[in-house]
Design a protein around this motif. Structure first.
Motif, PDB file in Angstrom:
ATOM      1  N   ASN A   1       1.212   6.884   0.454  1.00  0.00           N
ATOM      2  CA  ASN A   1       0.219   5.857   0.747  1.00  0.00           C
ATOM      3  C   ASN A   1      -0.815   5.795  -0.372  1.00  0.00           C
ATOM      4  O   ASN A   1      -1.450   6.797  -0.698  1.00  0.00           O
TER       5      ASN A   1
ATOM      6  N   GLY B   1       0.794  -1.222   0.000  1.00  0.00           N
ATOM      7  CA  GLY B   1       0.000   0.000   0.000  1.00  0.00           C
ATOM      8  C   GLY B   1       0.825   1.270   0.000  1.00  0.00           C
ATOM      9  O   GLY B   1       0.314   2.355   0.300  1.00  0.00           O
ATOM     10  N   LYS B   2       2.108   1.158  -0.338  1.00  0.00           N
ATOM     11  CA  LYS B   2       2.994   2.312  -0.444  1.00  0.00           C
ATOM     12  C   LYS B   2       3.670   2.259  -1.808  1.00  0.00           C
ATOM     13  O   LYS B   2       4.087   1.188  -2.253  1.00  0.00           O
TER      14      LYS B   2
ATOM     15  N   PHE C   1       6.476   8.623   2.956  1.00  0.00           N
ATOM     16  CA  PHE C   1       5.831   7.602   2.130  1.00  0.00           C
ATOM     17  C   PHE C   1       4.696   8.186   1.296  1.00  0.00           C
ATOM     18  O   PHE C   1       4.148   9.248   1.614  1.00  0.00           O
TER      19      PHE C   1
ATOM     20  N   VAL D   1      -2.533   9.204  -4.252  1.00  0.00           N
ATOM     21  CA  VAL D   1      -1.906   8.885  -2.971  1.00  0.00           C
ATOM     22  C   VAL D   1      -2.270   9.889  -1.896  1.00  0.00           C
ATOM     23  O   VAL D   1      -2.758  10.985  -2.172  1.00  0.00           O
ATOM     24  N   ASN D   2      -1.975   9.491  -0.678  1.00  0.00           N
ATOM     25  CA  ASN D   2      -1.980  10.394   0.466  1.00  0.00           C
ATOM     26  C   ASN D   2      -0.520  10.523   0.881  1.00  0.00           C
ATOM     27  O   ASN D   2       0.040   9.621   1.483  1.00  0.00           O
TER      28      ASN D   2
END
Length: 199
Positions: free
Chosen positions: A67, A43-44, A65, A84-85
């Motif tokens: 995410n 998830g990264k 990162f 992404v976040n």
């Protein structure tokens, strides 16, 4: 997802990284099948580094990162859009994006209009600028104008003249943006409240 890693000789596809909230493009990297698989598993965002010649999870050293929120393949199945976040700045130089842009949410023309209002407030002569004259008259006058425009849009909502209704809506929104700035806020502050209610 059917990704065509064989279109390029090195087996890599470009991966465009976009902030899921602000829609700002943060960076561009490359993935092979192994990098894509690891990205989905952890998830990264994980790239294949062409300089290091190995898999590289963005943030593995810095902690910044990316995410993963979603992954989309393009119409030719040979490039990815990954929303992404981000945790911290994305660029290794410490900036929000690799193009040295600030990763802030934009509301298109409304953000431009906010900037115009701010500029008129700070720089214009109140005799030549309606916006500057409102700020000079103070918060009570600005709030009164918002109230007047709100009443006018209610009246137009009960009639069948769409043009007048939309024009009154524009007037109300315009004066509300002025009121927000008079109170020290921006449209983004209201959006954050709405997002908080939504979640």
């Amino acid at each position: 997802m059917n990704i065509d890693f064989n279109k390029s000789q090195d087996g890599l596809v470009p991966a465009i990284i976009q902030d899921a909230i602000t829609s700002k493009v943060l960076m561009l990297g490359y993935m092979n099948n192994e990098a894509y698989t690891k990205t989905v598993e952890i998830g990264k965002v994980t790239f294949f580094s062409r300089t290091k010649n190995r898999l590289w999870t963005k943030g593995e050293e810095s902690g910044n990162f990316l995410n993963v929120i979603s992954i989309k393949n393009d119409c030719d199945q040979d490039s990815l859009l990954i929303k992404v976040n981000p945790v911290g700045p994305t660029c290794h130089k410490g900036t929000d994006t690799c193009w040295e842009e600030t990763n802030e949410q934009s509301f298109g023309f409304l953000s431009e209009l906010e900037n115009v209002i701010k500029s008129r407030r700070e720089n214009a002569d109140s005799k030549s600028s309606y916006v500057a004259s409102l700020f000079e008259k103070g918060i009570n006058k600005i709030a009164q104008k918002v109230g007047e425009e709100a009443v006018e849009i209610v009246i137009e909502a009960k009639d069948n003249n769409d043009e007048l209704f939309l024009n009154e809506g524009a007037d109300l929104l315009f004066h509300y943006l002025i009121l927000l700035q008079a109170k020290g806020y921006a449209l983004n502050d209201v959006v954050k409240v709405l997002e908080g209610r939504h979640s």
